[in-house]
Design an enzyme around this catalytic site. Structure first.
Site, mmCIF file in Angstrom:
data_model
loop_
_atom_site.group_PDB
_atom_site.id
_atom_site.type_symbol
_atom_site.label_atom_id
_atom_site.label_comp_id
_atom_site.label_asym_id
_atom_site.label_seq_id
_atom_site.Cartn_x
_atom_site.Cartn_y
_atom_site.Cartn_z
ATOM 1 N N ASP A 9 -48.082 -9.358 -23.873
ATOM 2 C CA ASP A 9 -49.055 -10.368 -23.424
ATOM 3 C C ASP A 9 -48.433 -11.768 -23.503
ATOM 4 O O ASP A 9 -48.643 -12.609 -22.616
ATOM 5 C CB ASP A 9 -50.292 -10.272 -24.335
ATOM 6 C CG ASP A 9 -51.587 -10.583 -23.617
ATOM 7 O OD1 ASP A 9 -51.620 -10.566 -22.379
ATOM 8 O OD2 ASP A 9 -52.586 -10.830 -24.325
ATOM 9 N N VAL A 65 -48.490 -3.806 -31.333
ATOM 10 C CA VAL A 65 -49.411 -4.277 -32.376
ATOM 11 C C VAL A 65 -50.544 -3.271 -32.616
ATOM 12 O O VAL A 65 -50.979 -3.077 -33.762
ATOM 13 C CB VAL A 65 -50.018 -5.643 -31.960
ATOM 14 C CG1 VAL A 65 -51.105 -6.084 -32.920
ATOM 15 C CG2 VAL A 65 -48.930 -6.695 -31.883
ATOM 16 N N TYR A 66 -51.001 -2.603 -31.575
ATOM 17 C CA TYR A 66 -52.145 -1.700 -31.722
ATOM 18 C C TYR A 66 -51.777 -0.345 -32.316
ATOM 19 O O TYR A 66 -52.668 0.457 -32.623
ATOM 20 C CB TYR A 66 -52.877 -1.539 -30.386
ATOM 21 C CG TYR A 66 -53.793 -2.707 -30.042
ATOM 22 C CD1 TYR A 66 -53.900 -3.830 -30.873
ATOM 23 C CD2 TYR A 66 -54.562 -2.697 -28.885
ATOM 24 C CE1 TYR A 66 -54.723 -4.890 -30.557
ATOM 25 C CE2 TYR A 66 -55.409 -3.756 -28.562
ATOM 26 C CZ TYR A 66 -55.483 -4.858 -29.399
ATOM 27 O OH TYR A 66 -56.320 -5.909 -29.079
HETATM 28 N N1 AR6 Z 1 -41.976 -6.275 -21.379
HETATM 29 C C1 AR6 Z 1 -42.326 -4.975 -21.484
HETATM 30 N N2 AR6 Z 1 -42.783 -4.416 -22.616
HETATM 31 C C2 AR6 Z 1 -42.902 -5.236 -23.691
HETATM 32 C C3 AR6 Z 1 -42.559 -6.600 -23.663
HETATM 33 C C4 AR6 Z 1 -42.074 -7.130 -22.432
HETATM 34 N N3 AR6 Z 1 -41.740 -8.392 -22.312
HETATM 35 N N4 AR6 Z 1 -42.789 -7.129 -24.906
HETATM 36 C C5 AR6 Z 1 -43.235 -6.125 -25.683
HETATM 37 N N5 AR6 Z 1 -43.301 -4.976 -24.956
HETATM 38 P P1 AR6 Z 1 -47.938 -5.006 -27.546
HETATM 39 P P2 AR6 Z 1 -50.494 -3.596 -27.775
HETATM 40 C C6 AR6 Z 1 -43.735 -3.644 -25.371
HETATM 41 O O1 AR6 Z 1 -47.932 -5.295 -29.001
HETATM 42 O O2 AR6 Z 1 -49.907 -2.650 -28.755
HETATM 43 C C7 AR6 Z 1 -51.097 -8.683 -28.125
HETATM 44 O O3 AR6 Z 1 -51.131 -9.692 -29.084
HETATM 45 C C8 AR6 Z 1 -43.747 -3.342 -26.846
HETATM 46 O O4 AR6 Z 1 -42.446 -2.961 -27.286
HETATM 47 O O5 AR6 Z 1 -47.526 -6.091 -26.610
HETATM 48 O O6 AR6 Z 1 -51.352 -3.065 -26.668
HETATM 49 C C9 AR6 Z 1 -52.362 -8.607 -27.296
HETATM 50 O O7 AR6 Z 1 -52.906 -9.869 -27.020
HETATM 51 C C10 AR6 Z 1 -44.722 -2.190 -26.908
HETATM 52 O O8 AR6 Z 1 -44.073 -0.958 -26.636
HETATM 53 O O9 AR6 Z 1 -49.404 -4.525 -27.048
HETATM 54 C C11 AR6 Z 1 -53.247 -7.789 -28.190
HETATM 55 O O10 AR6 Z 1 -53.838 -8.558 -29.201
HETATM 56 C C12 AR6 Z 1 -45.698 -2.472 -25.754
HETATM 57 O O11 AR6 Z 1 -45.096 -3.517 -24.988
HETATM 58 C C13 AR6 Z 1 -52.291 -6.796 -28.793
HETATM 59 O O12 AR6 Z 1 -51.018 -7.436 -28.806
HETATM 60 C C14 AR6 Z 1 -47.082 -2.895 -26.180
HETATM 61 O O13 AR6 Z 1 -47.003 -3.742 -27.330
HETATM 62 C C15 AR6 Z 1 -52.168 -5.547 -27.944
HETATM 63 O O14 AR6 Z 1 -51.343 -4.626 -28.609
#
Ligand code: AR6
Length: 172
Positions: A34, A122-123
């Site tokens: 995000d 994070v989730y």
């Molecule tokens: N491109 C692709 N994948 C990514 C990137 C990127 N730039 N950065 C991280 N990931 P997360 P969630 C991957 O935590 O678990 C936020 O604060 C990462 O390695 O981004 O759904 C939101 O606002 C992981 O595999 O999302 C919510 O509060 C995946 O993206 C909360 O985090 C998802 O990790 C949502 O948590």
């Protein structure tokens, strides 16, 4: 059926009509993917997100892509489940995220979409199960989207997604 591609990289670099961000209910931005999407799209993304919030877990809502380079026109914000052991409908909620994003994409006439591994950061959703749910859900979805790119941010996530695309069974 849509072509499914698994790639390693940053979703903000994807060259498709719509990119998906793993948001929270506020749609104001956060960490992880995000953060990357909001940074690339600029501050108007949070303004637009806030105006259509809340987005409940399993749902998806769209905004323009603002400062993201063409051809990216839309950001589809979806809210994954917070993993709490697996007995609280987390798998269904995650599947719903992928389904709802594709429904929204269809409403917009999107041809190419890029997904991150929703909820696996994070989730806390276990990555292997999440990969299988992602692939099974998009494979069974009725959609006019032609290209679905699953963007892994690290090699482990990439390997899990590739493995998931090679399986035919549904996740237990
Ligand atoms: N491109 C692709 N994948 C990514 C990137 C990127 N730039 N950065 C991280 N990931 P997360 P969630 C991957 O935590 O678990 C936020 O604060 C990462 O390695 O981004 O759904 C939101 O606002 C992981 O595999 O999302 C919510 O509060 C995946 O993206 C909360 O985090 C998802 O990790 C949502 O948590």
């Amino acid at each position: 059926m849509a072509l499914i591609e698994v790639v390693l990289g940053d979703i903000a670099d994807e060259v498709v009509d719509a990119i998906v961000t793993a948001a929270n209910e506020s749609l104001l931005g956060g960490g992880g993917v995000d953060w990357a999407v909001h940074s690339a799209a600029g501050p108007r993304l949070a303004q637009a997100g806030g105006a259509i919030a809340p987005c409940l877990p399993g749902d998806a809502k769209v905004t323009p892509a603002f400062d993201l380079d063409p051809p990216v026109k839309y950001v589809i914000h979806t809210v994954g489940p917070v993993w709490d052991g697996g007995a609280y409908g987390e798998a269904d909620t995650l599947a719903s995220c992928y389904r709802r994003c594709l429904q929204v994409a269809d409403e917009l006439g999107v041809r190419g979409i890029a997904f991150p591994a929703i909820a696996t950061g994070v989730y806390g959703f276990p990555s292997a199960l999440a990969a299988r749910i992602a692939v099974a859900t998009i494979k069974s979805a009725q959609t006019d989207v032609a290209l679905i790119r699953l963007v892994a941010f690290d090699q482990t996530a990439y390997d899990l997604l590739v493995e998931a695309t090679q399986r035919d069974d549904l996740p237990a």
